[in-house]
Design a protein around this motif. Structure first.
Motif, mmCIF file in Angstrom:
data_model
loop_
_atom_site.group_PDB
_atom_site.id
_atom_site.type_symbol
_atom_site.label_atom_id
_atom_site.label_comp_id
_atom_site.label_asym_id
_atom_site.label_seq_id
_atom_site.Cartn_x
_atom_site.Cartn_y
_atom_site.Cartn_z
ATOM 1 N N THR A 82 0.844 -1.205 0.000
ATOM 2 C CA THR A 82 0.000 0.000 0.000
ATOM 3 C C THR A 82 0.879 1.255 0.000
ATOM 4 O OG1 THR A 82 -1.337 -1.269 1.551
ATOM 5 C CG2 THR A 82 -1.948 1.048 1.241
ATOM 6 N N PRO A 83 0.555 2.250 -0.833
ATOM 7 C CA PRO A 83 1.300 3.508 -0.760
ATOM 8 C C PRO A 83 1.208 4.119 0.653
ATOM 9 C CG PRO A 83 -0.121 3.488 -2.700
ATOM 10 C CD PRO A 83 -0.476 2.277 -1.885
ATOM 11 N N VAL A 84 2.333 4.643 1.124
ATOM 12 C CA VAL A 84 2.388 5.242 2.462
ATOM 13 C C VAL A 84 3.003 6.635 2.349
ATOM 14 C CG1 VAL A 84 3.389 5.071 4.777
ATOM 15 C CG2 VAL A 84 2.762 2.984 3.558
ATOM 16 N N VAL A 85 2.345 7.621 2.935
ATOM 17 C CA VAL A 85 2.959 8.946 3.025
ATOM 18 C C VAL A 85 3.040 9.331 4.493
ATOM 19 C CG1 VAL A 85 2.067 9.632 0.756
ATOM 20 C CG2 VAL A 85 0.802 10.287 2.812
ATOM 21 N N ARG A 120 0.803 20.425 -0.839
ATOM 22 C CA ARG A 120 1.508 19.365 -1.594
ATOM 23 C C ARG A 120 0.804 18.024 -1.400
ATOM 24 N NH1 ARG A 120 6.786 17.961 0.206
ATOM 25 N NH2 ARG A 120 6.677 16.340 -1.354
ATOM 26 N N LEU A 121 0.312 17.773 -0.176
ATOM 27 C CA LEU A 121 -0.422 16.514 0.077
ATOM 28 C C LEU A 121 -1.659 16.451 -0.817
ATOM 29 C CD1 LEU A 121 -1.032 13.893 1.660
ATOM 30 C CD2 LEU A 121 -2.215 15.300 3.355
ATOM 31 N N ARG A 122 -2.385 17.556 -0.897
ATOM 32 C CA ARG A 122 -3.588 17.588 -1.748
ATOM 33 C C ARG A 122 -3.227 17.285 -3.195
ATOM 34 N NH1 ARG A 122 -7.179 22.105 1.119
ATOM 35 N NH2 ARG A 122 -9.075 20.996 0.615
ATOM 36 N N ALA A 123 -2.122 17.890 -3.681
ATOM 37 C CA ALA A 123 -1.702 17.663 -5.069
ATOM 38 C C ALA A 123 -1.344 16.192 -5.255
ATOM 39 C CB ALA A 123 -0.519 18.570 -5.412
ATOM 40 N N TYR A 124 -0.653 15.615 -4.271
ATOM 41 C CA TYR A 124 -0.259 14.200 -4.339
ATOM 42 C C TYR A 124 -1.500 13.301 -4.419
ATOM 43 C CZ TYR A 124 1.775 9.719 -3.018
ATOM 44 O OH TYR A 124 2.140 8.398 -3.000
ATOM 45 N N LEU A 125 -2.500 13.605 -3.571
ATOM 46 C CA LEU A 125 -3.727 12.797 -3.557
ATOM 47 C C LEU A 125 -4.431 12.873 -4.903
ATOM 48 C CD1 LEU A 125 -5.163 13.877 -0.097
ATOM 49 C CD2 LEU A 125 -4.183 11.650 -0.669
#
Ligand code: B12
Length: 145
Positions: A82-85, A120-125
């Motif tokens: 699973t992708p993890v941030v 940046r998190l929003r853009a990544y999502l």
């Protein structure tokens, strides 16, 4: 996406998690929030059971680098891809330093965010959700985002 949100093993701070849950839900995602002080075994167990699209780890108490490294190693050792941030106040010296960032990425973290990186998190999502929709379209299957 179905997102598993979690604090780290040693971190008792809670409002960071409440904030992130609201932010993620407002962005259209379904969130399961494990809360603070989550042992690695619990995270691994829930991740294996629920098979989320993304794990978001948040830490602000200054131990986030060490705890985060332990958590992602436990997930990867259990064979979970699973992708993890991870993000927040990961150390006590401001922004996470490049060597620590590199070690987290080497251990299997997909993206490391600093304290103020919510944009940046929003853009990544957005980009992750787009990749998932495209993958669904390419296989002629159901869109998965
Ligand atoms: C309230 C508080 C507590 C409360 C928590 C109560 C609770 N139920 O949550 C109590 C008193 C328990 C506490 C304890 C401790 N605390 Co405290 N606490 C705070 C305080 C004052 C506010 C935190 C808060 O709620 N903020 C509101 C939320 C919404 O914002 P946030 O936490 O900053 O999260 C934001 C960002 O970090 C970011 N973010 C967070 N995670 C992620 C993840 C991703 C992916 C992304 C993109 C962004 C992101 O987005 C959030 C919104 O902007 C802060 C100082 C401050 N003013 O920030 C210190 C602070 C976090 N605490 C700190 C410390 C050191 C501790 C203790 C170790 C103190 C001690 N010696 O005992 C303990 C830790 C206990 C533990 N086991 O974890 C330090 C951490 C230092 C660091 N990292 O450099 C801070 C920064 C205070 C300071 N300036 O020294 N604390």
């Amino acid at each position: 996406m179905n997102i598993l949100l979690t604090g780290t093993a040693s971190d008792s701070h809670t409002w960071n998690l409440v904030y992130l849950q609201l932010l993620l839900e407002e962005s259209g995602h379904r969130v399961r929030n494990l809360g603070p002080c989550v042992p690695d075994e619990l995270l691994v167990g829930v991740c294996a059971d629920r098979d989320p699209d993304l794990v978001v780890v948040s830490s602000v108490n200054g131990h986030g680098y060490r705890d985060g490294l332990g958590a992602v190693r436990a997930l990867r050792d259990a064979g979970l891809t699973t992708p993890v941030v991870i993000g927040g106040k990961l150390g006590v010296a401001g922004e996470v330093d490049p060597r620590r960032r590199a070690r987290l990425l080497d251990a299997g973290v997909d993206a490391v965010f600093d304290d103020g990186d919510v944009g940046r998190l929003r853009a990544y999502l957005g980009s992750l959700a787009e990749v998932r929709v495209r993958a669904g379209a390419d296989t002629g299957g159901q869109a998965v985002a």
